[in-house]
Structures are given as C-alpha cells and as structure tokens.
Design a protein around this motif. Structure first.
Motif, PDB file in Angstrom:
ATOM      1  N   HIS A  63       0.954  -1.125  -0.153  1.00 36.57           N
ATOM      2  CA  HIS A  63      -0.063  -0.054   0.013  1.00 36.57           C
ATOM      3  C   HIS A  63       0.922   1.161   0.146  1.00 36.57           C
ATOM      4  O   HIS A  63       0.724   2.158  -0.921  1.00 36.57           O
ATOM      5  N   LEU A  64       1.921   1.257   0.974  1.00 40.14           N
ATOM      6  CA  LEU A  64       2.758   2.469   0.903  1.00 40.14           C
ATOM      7  C   LEU A  64       3.406   2.597  -0.392  1.00 40.14           C
ATOM      8  O   LEU A  64       3.739   3.701  -0.735  1.00 40.14           O
ATOM      9  N   GLU A  65       4.021   1.481  -1.087  1.00 39.45           N
ATOM     10  CA  GLU A  65       4.787   1.458  -2.144  1.00 39.45           C
ATOM     11  C   GLU A  65       4.305   1.838  -3.333  1.00 39.45           C
ATOM     12  O   GLU A  65       4.416   2.682  -4.120  1.00 39.45           O
ATOM     13  N   LEU A  66       2.745   1.636  -3.440  1.00 34.12           N
ATOM     14  CA  LEU A  66       1.696   2.090  -4.491  1.00 34.12           C
ATOM     15  C   LEU A  66       2.059   3.699  -4.384  1.00 34.12           C
ATOM     16  O   LEU A  66       1.908   4.236  -5.379  1.00 34.12           O
ATOM     17  N   VAL A  67       1.300   4.436  -3.237  1.00 37.33           N
ATOM     18  CA  VAL A  67       1.312   5.533  -2.919  1.00 37.33           C
ATOM     19  C   VAL A  67       2.933   6.324  -3.271  1.00 37.33           C
ATOM     20  O   VAL A  67       2.864   7.555  -3.916  1.00 37.33           O
ATOM     21  N   ALA A  68       3.840   5.710  -2.908  1.00 35.97           N
ATOM     22  CA  ALA A  68       5.105   6.339  -3.041  1.00 35.97           C
ATOM     23  C   ALA A  68       5.369   6.224  -4.635  1.00 35.97           C
ATOM     24  O   ALA A  68       6.137   7.333  -5.112  1.00 35.97           O
ATOM     25  N   ASP A  69       5.124   5.294  -5.358  1.00 33.93           N
ATOM     26  CA  ASP A  69       5.454   5.317  -6.832  1.00 33.93           C
ATOM     27  C   ASP A  69       4.319   5.915  -7.646  1.00 33.93           C
ATOM     28  O   ASP A  69       4.754   6.297  -8.728  1.00 33.93           O
ATOM     29  N   LYS A  70       3.254   5.935  -7.173  1.00 31.78           N
ATOM     30  CA  LYS A  70       2.053   6.550  -8.245  1.00 31.78           C
ATOM     31  C   LYS A  70       1.462   7.849  -7.757  1.00 31.78           C
ATOM     32  O   LYS A  70       0.842   8.417  -8.552  1.00 31.78           O
ATOM     33  N   VAL A  71       1.622   8.042  -6.513  1.00 30.32           N
ATOM     34  CA  VAL A  71       0.810   9.407  -6.057  1.00 30.32           C
ATOM     35  C   VAL A  71       1.965  10.562  -5.871  1.00 30.32           C
ATOM     36  O   VAL A  71       1.698  11.552  -6.364  1.00 30.32           O
ATOM     37  N   VAL A  72       2.919  10.222  -5.189  1.00 26.35           N
ATOM     38  CA  VAL A  72       3.965  11.275  -4.977  1.00 26.35           C
ATOM     39  C   VAL A  72       4.649  11.919  -6.232  1.00 26.35           C
ATOM     40  O   VAL A  72       4.767  13.161  -5.982  1.00 26.35           O
ATOM     41  N   PRO A  73       4.822  11.149  -7.076  1.00 31.51           N
ATOM     42  CA  PRO A  73       5.468  11.981  -8.350  1.00 31.51           C
ATOM     43  C   PRO A  73       4.299  12.932  -8.651  1.00 31.51           C
ATOM     44  O   PRO A  73       5.038  13.796  -9.557  1.00 31.51           O
ATOM     45  N   GLN A  74       3.220  12.751  -8.614  1.00 31.50           N
ATOM     46  CA  GLN A  74       2.075  13.610  -9.119  1.00 31.50           C
ATOM     47  C   GLN A  74       2.090  15.001  -8.240  1.00 31.50           C
ATOM     48  O   GLN A  74       1.340  15.619  -8.779  1.00 31.50           O
ATOM     49  N   LEU A  75       2.377  15.017  -7.232  1.00 37.52           N
ATOM     50  CA  LEU A  75       2.365  16.051  -6.386  1.00 37.52           C
ATOM     51  C   LEU A  75       3.224  17.215  -6.540  1.00 37.52           C
ATOM     52  O   LEU A  75       4.289  17.261  -6.837  1.00 37.52           O
TER      53      LEU A  75
END
Length: 308
Positions: A296-308
């Motif tokens: 779950h954490l890895e998904l957010v780090a990989d797919k959400v963080v780069p878009q912020l």
C-alpha cells in the motif's frame, strides 16, 4: 504537499510491526512516521495490547536514520510536563534531531479509566494543556546555564536547570490540532509550529484554518509561520477492485472512504489531496490501518507522490 505516514497501534500492533512500517516509510521516501498516543483500542481488544508512544519512538530513533518521528497526539493527561520535556528531548538526541511533539488535551475517557489516569473535565484539561505547553517549551527554550521558573496553577516550576536540551534549536516542532473554535486556535497561535486537523472535510478545514489565522493575527504572529496539515484514512488501489479489497481489510466501505477519507486510485488520491491543498493544507498524514500491507505504501510512493 508533504506526505507522512500515521499509524494507530492501539488497534493492535507490536513494536516490531511499527518498526517494519517505519522502515518501509523511510525507504519509500515519506517525510515522517507518526503514531497515535493511546492505551486502549477503539472497537477492538487491540491484541497483543498497547505500546507506549514515546518508548516506541525511542526505539525507532535508533533503528531508523532519516525519517522524522512524532505523535498525533500525545495526551497532556498522560505525562507531567517536566518529565515529558525530558523524554522528548532525550528521544530527539537519540534520533539526531528528528522528533516532533504533537500534544492535545486528551479526550478518550475509557482509556483513562482502564489505566488509572485522572480525567478531569474539559475546562481543566485545556488549562492543564496550556500549562504543559508553557512548561515544556519554556524548559527547552531556556538558554543553557540559565534557570526556568513558572507560576502555574497545576504545574508550578521552581528554579529548574531546564535540562536536557533537545538537539533541535530552539526546540523540536510542536503540533496542536483539533476543531475547537476558541482555545484551540489561540493555543496554536501561541505555541504551535504546525496546526493539524484530523478527519474533517475540506469545508471544515478551510473554516478552522481561518480561525487559526485570525488567532495568529490577534496574537501578533505571522500566520504563515505555521504549517497547516490534515490527517485522513488512506485507502489507495491500482484499480477499483483493489480499493474495495483494501477497504474491506480495515472494515470500512470504499464509498464512505472516498467521501470522507483519502481513497481511490492514485489519480483520485492526487485530486483529493489537491482539494485540501486549495484550502491551504500543506501536509497530509496518511492514516494507515493495515500495518501488514506494505505494498500500500509502495503504491502511494510510486504512483501518487510523483504527481504532487
């Protein structure tokens, strides 16, 4: 937008569980690992039982190297302010200056009854919180070699050497939060480095941040010297099916979490965070309830963080 991981160990977690999540959060590049400070589960036995927040953070201080560590929120009813100042300063030293103190008046009466902790009325709890803030910050900020005294009704201090000193100068960041309309904003304006709102809507966020800004103005403080943040339940999935599975794992409805939390696909999460950013939120605490799901954490780090 700074993303931080926020856990609720009273719902059932060991120190090793928390260490695993903290190390994962650090490796994935999240800004901080925070935990609640509670001694009783909510709607669960919380097996194997509660872990102490500052004991946990002391351990994590030695077993992590870069991630910041803190509490949302330590209850002022749990610890006398002098010993709390010593504890947090020591953990700050142990971490090399990575600790933050979130502190509140306390609200969960059942845990106080369950573990023999006095639980006065609301007015007295806020009075004690205010004095605790004065004592803790006063001890930390007293110059080395000088003495600190405080004429408090509940926590008088006489001629303290005000030791030990934390690594961070003049002190570790202090977080205050909550929805109170009067005393909470005033305390934040006087003592806080960050103001946090847990589990509220964008509209409530905008209203309460406005109250805090007004309190800063009344106190003669630049409101922009505060960091403004939110905390929301996280439930991110690569697709709708994964969102539903993760919601079910924590006993929640995916639709409800999309409405009231931070739930959906990475694109939906980014858009939702954007709504809070438009209300002047600068930091988001992602409440992670399934501590076994490091993907779950890895998904957010990989797919959400780069878009912020």
């Amino acid at each position: 937008m700074d993303l931080r991981i926020f856990t609720e160990p009273q719902q059932g977690a060991t120190y090793d569980d928390l260490l695993r999540v903290a190390r994962a959060a650090e490796s994935f590049g999240f800004g901080a690992f925070f935990r609640s400070d509670h001694y009783l589960g909510m709607g669960t036995e919380g097996l194997p039982g509660p872990t102490d927040a500052w004991t946990t953070l002391a351990g994590l201080a030695r077993e992590t190297s870069t991630i910041r560590l803190g509490t949302l929120m330590t209850s002022a009813t749990f610890r006398l302010p002098g010993p709390l100042a010593i504890t947090v300063a020591q953990v700050d030293q142990m971490s090399g200056g990575r600790v933050e103190l979130g502190i509140g008046a306390g609200w969960y009466e059942a845990e106080h009854r369950a573990y023999a902790i006095p639980f006065p009325g609301v007015r007295e709890r806020f009075d004690r919180l205010e004095e605790s803030l004065a004592v803790v910050t006063g001890l930390w900020e007293t110059p080395l070699g000088e003495r600190f005294s405080y004429d408090g009704e509940h926590y008088p201090v006489e001629d303290s050497p005000a030791l030990p000193k934390p690594v961070q100068a003049p002190r570790p960041p202090v977080l205050i939060g909550g929805k109170g309309a009067r005393r909470t904003p005033a305390l934040a304006a006087r003592y806080a480095d960050e103001f946090n709102l847990p589990f509220v809507s964008v509209e409530e966020t905008r209203t309460q941040f406005g109250r805090v800004r007004e309190a800063c103005t009344a106190a003669g403080r630049d409101a922009d010297t505060l960091t403004y943040s939110n905390a929301l339940v996280l439930c991110c999935g690569a697709d709708d099916a994964e969102v539903r599975r993760r919601a079910e794992r924590i006993g929640r409805d995916a639709g409800e979490l999309r409405r009231d939390g931070l739930a959906g696909t990475p694109g939906e999460i980014v858009d939702r965070i954007g709504e809070f950013a438009a209300a002047d939120s600068q930091r988001m605490y992602l409440q992670v309830l399934d501590l076994d799901d490091l993907d779950h954490l890895e998904l957010v780090a990989d797919k959400v963080v780069p878009q912020l």
